[in-house]
Design a protein around this motif. Sequence first.
Motif, PDB file in Angstrom:
ATOM      1  N   ALA A  10     -18.185   4.834  -1.308  1.00 41.97           N
ATOM      2  CA  ALA A  10     -18.987   4.012  -0.393  1.00 41.97           C
ATOM      3  C   ALA A  10     -20.335   4.674  -0.138  1.00 41.97           C
ATOM      4  O   ALA A  10     -21.380   4.011  -0.177  1.00 41.97           O
ATOM      5  CB  ALA A  10     -18.240   3.796   0.915  1.00 41.97           C
ATOM      6  N   GLN A  11     -20.321   5.975   0.100  1.00 43.06           N
ATOM      7  CA  GLN A  11     -21.572   6.684   0.370  1.00 43.06           C
ATOM      8  C   GLN A  11     -22.488   6.683  -0.851  1.00 43.06           C
ATOM      9  O   GLN A  11     -23.707   6.603  -0.714  1.00 43.06           O
ATOM     10  CB  GLN A  11     -21.283   8.120   0.816  1.00 43.06           C
ATOM     11  CG  GLN A  11     -20.680   8.218   2.200  1.00 43.06           C
ATOM     12  CD  GLN A  11     -21.623   7.737   3.272  1.00 43.06           C
ATOM     13  OE1 GLN A  11     -22.790   8.097   3.306  1.00 43.06           O
ATOM     14  NE2 GLN A  11     -21.121   6.884   4.159  1.00 43.06           N
ATOM     15  N   ALA A  12     -21.919   6.759  -2.044  1.00 39.01           N
ATOM     16  CA  ALA A  12     -22.731   6.713  -3.261  1.00 39.01           C
ATOM     17  C   ALA A  12     -23.422   5.356  -3.392  1.00 39.01           C
ATOM     18  O   ALA A  12     -24.605   5.277  -3.745  1.00 39.01           O
ATOM     19  CB  ALA A  12     -21.857   6.982  -4.490  1.00 39.01           C
ATOM     20  N   VAL A  13     -22.700   4.281  -3.086  1.00 39.82           N
ATOM     21  CA  VAL A  13     -23.277   2.938  -3.159  1.00 39.82           C
ATOM     22  C   VAL A  13     -24.358   2.780  -2.098  1.00 39.82           C
ATOM     23  O   VAL A  13     -25.460   2.283  -2.379  1.00 39.82           O
ATOM     24  CB  VAL A  13     -22.179   1.860  -2.989  1.00 39.82           C
ATOM     25  CG1 VAL A  13     -22.783   0.484  -2.788  1.00 39.82           C
ATOM     26  CG2 VAL A  13     -21.247   1.859  -4.199  1.00 39.82           C
ATOM     27  N   ILE A  14     -24.066   3.221  -0.884  1.00 38.04           N
ATOM     28  CA  ILE A  14     -25.033   3.098   0.219  1.00 38.04           C
ATOM     29  C   ILE A  14     -26.291   3.911  -0.089  1.00 38.04           C
ATOM     30  O   ILE A  14     -27.411   3.445   0.110  1.00 38.04           O
ATOM     31  CB  ILE A  14     -24.387   3.535   1.549  1.00 38.04           C
ATOM     32  CG1 ILE A  14     -23.273   2.547   1.926  1.00 38.04           C
ATOM     33  CG2 ILE A  14     -25.424   3.638   2.647  1.00 38.04           C
ATOM     34  CD1 ILE A  14     -22.317   3.060   2.977  1.00 38.04           C
ATOM     35  N   GLU A  15     -26.094   5.120  -0.603  1.00 27.85           N
ATOM     36  CA  GLU A  15     -27.240   5.961  -0.963  1.00 27.85           C
ATOM     37  C   GLU A  15     -28.121   5.271  -1.998  1.00 27.85           C
ATOM     38  O   GLU A  15     -29.350   5.260  -1.883  1.00 27.85           O
ATOM     39  CB  GLU A  15     -26.761   7.308  -1.509  1.00 27.85           C
ATOM     40  CG  GLU A  15     -27.896   8.196  -1.978  1.00 27.85           C
ATOM     41  CD  GLU A  15     -27.416   9.439  -2.716  1.00 27.85           C
ATOM     42  OE1 GLU A  15     -28.285  10.232  -3.105  1.00 27.85           O
ATOM     43  OE2 GLU A  15     -26.189   9.608  -2.901  1.00 27.85           O
ATOM     44  N   THR A  16     -27.496   4.680  -2.995  1.00 29.11           N
ATOM     45  CA  THR A  16     -28.247   3.986  -4.042  1.00 29.11           C
ATOM     46  C   THR A  16     -29.037   2.823  -3.465  1.00 29.11           C
ATOM     47  O   THR A  16     -30.216   2.642  -3.789  1.00 29.11           O
ATOM     48  CB  THR A  16     -27.283   3.478  -5.140  1.00 29.11           C
ATOM     49  OG1 THR A  16     -26.606   4.601  -5.701  1.00 29.11           O
ATOM     50  CG2 THR A  16     -28.026   2.732  -6.227  1.00 29.11           C
ATOM     51  N   LEU A  17     -28.401   2.042  -2.613  1.00 21.64           N
ATOM     52  CA  LEU A  17     -29.105   0.910  -2.006  1.00 21.64           C
ATOM     53  C   LEU A  17     -30.274   1.387  -1.144  1.00 21.64           C
ATOM     54  O   LEU A  17     -31.370   0.813  -1.196  1.00 21.64           O
ATOM     55  CB  LEU A  17     -28.142   0.062  -1.180  1.00 21.64           C
ATOM     56  CG  LEU A  17     -27.148  -0.773  -1.984  1.00 21.64           C
ATOM     57  CD1 LEU A  17     -26.123  -1.421  -1.051  1.00 21.64           C
ATOM     58  CD2 LEU A  17     -27.867  -1.842  -2.796  1.00 21.64           C
ATOM     59  N   LEU A  18     -30.058   2.439  -0.360  1.00 24.41           N
ATOM     60  CA  LEU A  18     -31.123   2.940   0.499  1.00 24.41           C
ATOM     61  C   LEU A  18     -32.271   3.544  -0.306  1.00 24.41           C
ATOM     62  O   LEU A  18     -33.435   3.462   0.098  1.00 24.41           O
ATOM     63  CB  LEU A  18     -30.576   3.973   1.486  1.00 24.41           C
ATOM     64  CG  LEU A  18     -29.648   3.438   2.571  1.00 24.41           C
ATOM     65  CD1 LEU A  18     -29.073   4.582   3.395  1.00 24.41           C
ATOM     66  CD2 LEU A  18     -30.370   2.437   3.460  1.00 24.41           C
ATOM     67  N   LYS A  19     -31.932   4.146  -1.416  1.00 23.88           N
ATOM     68  CA  LYS A  19     -32.942   4.793  -2.248  1.00 23.88           C
ATOM     69  C   LYS A  19     -33.798   3.783  -3.023  1.00 23.88           C
ATOM     70  O   LYS A  19     -34.984   4.002  -3.210  1.00 23.88           O
ATOM     71  CB  LYS A  19     -32.250   5.728  -3.244  1.00 23.88           C
ATOM     72  CG  LYS A  19     -33.001   7.018  -3.432  1.00 23.88           C
ATOM     73  CD  LYS A  19     -32.535   7.895  -4.552  1.00 23.88           C
ATOM     74  CE  LYS A  19     -31.109   8.303  -4.593  1.00 23.88           C
ATOM     75  NZ  LYS A  19     -30.832   9.305  -5.632  1.00 23.88           N
ATOM     76  N   HIS A  20     -33.175   2.700  -3.466  1.00 21.59           N
ATOM     77  CA  HIS A  20     -33.861   1.790  -4.385  1.00 21.59           C
ATOM     78  C   HIS A  20     -34.310   0.468  -3.765  1.00 21.59           C
ATOM     79  O   HIS A  20     -34.980  -0.312  -4.429  1.00 21.59           O
ATOM     80  CB  HIS A  20     -32.974   1.509  -5.603  1.00 21.59           C
ATOM     81  CG  HIS A  20     -32.759   2.717  -6.448  1.00 21.59           C
ATOM     82  ND1 HIS A  20     -33.692   3.174  -7.351  1.00 21.59           N
ATOM     83  CD2 HIS A  20     -31.730   3.591  -6.507  1.00 21.59           C
ATOM     84  CE1 HIS A  20     -33.246   4.258  -7.933  1.00 21.59           C
ATOM     85  NE2 HIS A  20     -32.056   4.552  -7.438  1.00 21.59           N
ATOM     86  N   GLU A  21     -33.924   0.216  -2.543  1.00 20.99           N
ATOM     87  CA  GLU A  21     -34.354  -1.013  -1.876  1.00 20.99           C
ATOM     88  C   GLU A  21     -35.347  -0.657  -0.772  1.00 20.99           C
ATOM     89  O   GLU A  21     -35.106   0.271  -0.003  1.00 20.99           O
ATOM     90  CB  GLU A  21     -33.154  -1.753  -1.260  1.00 20.99           C
ATOM     91  CG  GLU A  21     -32.235  -2.386  -2.275  1.00 20.99           C
ATOM     92  CD  GLU A  21     -32.844  -3.604  -2.940  1.00 20.99           C
ATOM     93  OE1 GLU A  21     -33.451  -4.450  -2.260  1.00 20.99           O
ATOM     94  OE2 GLU A  21     -32.715  -3.708  -4.172  1.00 20.99           O
TER      95      GLU A  21
END
Length: 131
Positions: free
Chosen positions: A98-109
Amino acid sequence: DVTEIEEQEAQAKQEEQIMKEQELSNLLHEKRYLRALGLAISLDRPHTVLMVVKAILKETDGRKHLEENIVRLRKDQKEAVLAFSVTWNTNSRNCHEAQAVIETLLKHEAPDNLLQYSGIKSAVESLLPYT
């Protein structure tokens, strides 16, 4: 009498569901994760999406591959993955994914884009206690 027509429609839906399940299984076996993610999201299967995310993270350079796949999802698919991540984050066995997905969204959006997501307020409120 429309009973026979309704039965045929129900059977057709069930056959279509089985075909999609088989396609999903094949995509995972072939390691075609982007299509597998999209199909699992369209079937509204959070656990299957989690399994795809775990499979991606097990690969060499898994984080990089996860980012590549999530970035390529449509906005509605990203919203669904974020909603699924909120639930995954409450369980210690799945919190890393979950944290990996959230990190990706926060980083790229961009923040403005994230604010346009449906349910973003409740998602953030739900994530805060566990993050």
